[in-house]
Write an enzyme that holds these catalytic residues in place. Structure first.
Site: not given
Ligand SMILES: [Zn+2]
Length: 432
Positions: A79, A81, A111, A145-146
């Site tokens: 991802h 974001d 992440d 995704e977050e």
């Protein structure tokens, strides 16, 4: 530039593109990062497509032809974001991509702009040197995704499933990192399962009235009772195949006996990972928000709370039956967000290729499956029937609180860990 220098540059540059996602669809979006990734891919002759689910909410998809197009395709996904960061709390600018103390610092360093960079560094190098993967590779660099993927993976799976045609396996984040164990050896945790999630809004309705009077239909009281029951509840330990296998191997590495009657006994050995692993032995419920009333002498008609619930693969039914019992008769629930639990067996050629790549790069590697207590985009891809794994390889120093880096202050990734990751992922692609 060699792959090992390039992975560091890519990671730093991606961190400098602010893709903060607070979940309100009002942030900067992923468009600039998507354009950056697409340009890199196109520059190496890989056709890349940018898709927007909403203004600025961009994902990038590319397909690389393998040596044997008759084989099923493999999806590699990351991802773009990140969660927001409060710069004043940080030692280094969270969007600076600085290198200090042997680490790349910044929001997304673990992440997961690190893995985005590893995927890119490997496929760019392979394209330039004519090293084709064994089978078709689909690359997905995703938005949102977050916040659960509604503008990213979920949207793509719902609206453009053809992009993932032929993909039977998927490799994404939160796995492949090391945990140092005695004897200069390292467990590498490969994610083969994820808990499901149920973020719930609880609502109690009572009778409104004057705060000075006798009142036995108070929504706040009803809601508070339910919230307390939920917050105090402990689900029984349930050993899924993944967790049992992880605990057996972790115990062996620490030289302690695995006791199926007391599987939590070995948790204290796991250091900072104990809290996360501990949460994969049982389903959990945590109250997170409360909202009721508007004046001290007015009994409100409504009271609301929010609960973060996480259920183990295979135990969803037990989870919701328990929740409904705990709620009682006067409190209703609805979903703020729901997503499935996933689990896939730790076996087969793809797992073999991960293990081979890890032990090739680190002779002290002990690859093990584990269950993630949280969720990733794997949940979306699992609905297309893919077997999903978390494998973003990182060799980490023994004293780094890795799980604390996720969404934490001073998120950073060791430069040599990042380079290790690129080497391992590239080797994995030779055999995957
Ligand atoms: Zn992530």
């Amino acid at each position: 530039m060699g792959m090992e220098d390039e992975v560091v540059e890519l990671c730093r540059e991606l961190i400098r593109i602010d893709t903060s996602n607070a979940g309100d669809n009002a942030g900067p979006g992923e468009r600039a990062a998507a354009e950056y990734v697409a340009e890199k891919l196109e520059g190496a002759g890989i056709k890349a497509t940018i898709l927007e689910s909403d203004r600025g909410r961009a994902s990038v998809i590319a397909r690389i032809e393998g040596e044997d197009p008759s084989r099923d395709a493999l999806l590699l996904h990351g991802h773009l974001d990140v969660v927001p960061a409060q710069a004043s709390d940080w030692t280094h600018d969270p969007f600076g991509g600085e290198i200090a103390d042997g680490c790349v610092w910044g929001r997304g360093a673990v992440d997961m702009k690190d893995m985005d960079a590893m995927i890119l560094a490997s496929v760019l190098d392979r394209a330039r040197t004519g090293r084709r993967p064994k089978r078709d590779l689909v690359l997905a660099f995703l938005a949102d995704e977050e916040a659960g993927g509604a503008y990213g993976a979920h949207w793509l799976v719902d609206n453009h499933p053809e992009l993932f045609e032929g993909c039977t396996e998927a490799v994404g984040e939160v796995g492949g990192f090391s945990l140092t164990v005695p004897g200069d050896r390292r467990l590498y945790l490969i994610e083969t399962a994820e808990k499901g999630l149920a973020w719930m809004r609880l609502k109690a309705v009572g009778t409104a009235g004057h705060g000075s009077m006798i009142h036995d239909d108070n929504a706040v009281t009803e809601l508070a009772r339910a919230v307390a029951r939920i917050g105090e509840h402990r689900f029984p330990v349930r050993l899924t195949d993944t967790v049992r296998r992880f605990l057996e191997q972790a115990c062996e590495a620490y030289g302690v006996e695995f006791d199926p009657k007391d599987p939590e006994a070995c948790l204290p050995h796991l250091g900072t990972l104990a809290r996360m692993i501990g949460a994969t032995l049982r389903s959990t419920l945590n109250p997170t928000r409360l909202d009721a009333g508007y004046k001290a002498n007015v009994i409100p008609q409504h009271a609301e709370a929010q609960i973060d619930g996480r259920f183990l693969p295979g135990y969803e039914k037990e989870f919701f039956e328990t929740v409904d019992k705990l709620l009682g008769e006067k409190v209703q629930r609805e979903f703020v967000h729901y997503d499935i639990a996933v689990e896939t067996p730790y076996e087969g050629d793809l797992v073999g290729a991960m293990e081979e790549a890890l032990t090739w790069a680190d002779p002290g590697a002990i690859p093990v499956p584990y269950c993630l207590s949280a969720g990733t985009d794997a949940k979306s891809f699992a609905t297309l029937g893919m077997r999903c794994y978390g494998f973003a390889p990182l060799r980490l120093p023994a004293d780094l609180d890795f799980s604390g880096m996720f969404h934490g202050v001073d998120e950073r990734v060791p430069v040599d860990g990042l380079q290790f990751g690129a080497r391992v992922l590239d080797r994995f692609l030779d055999n995957a």
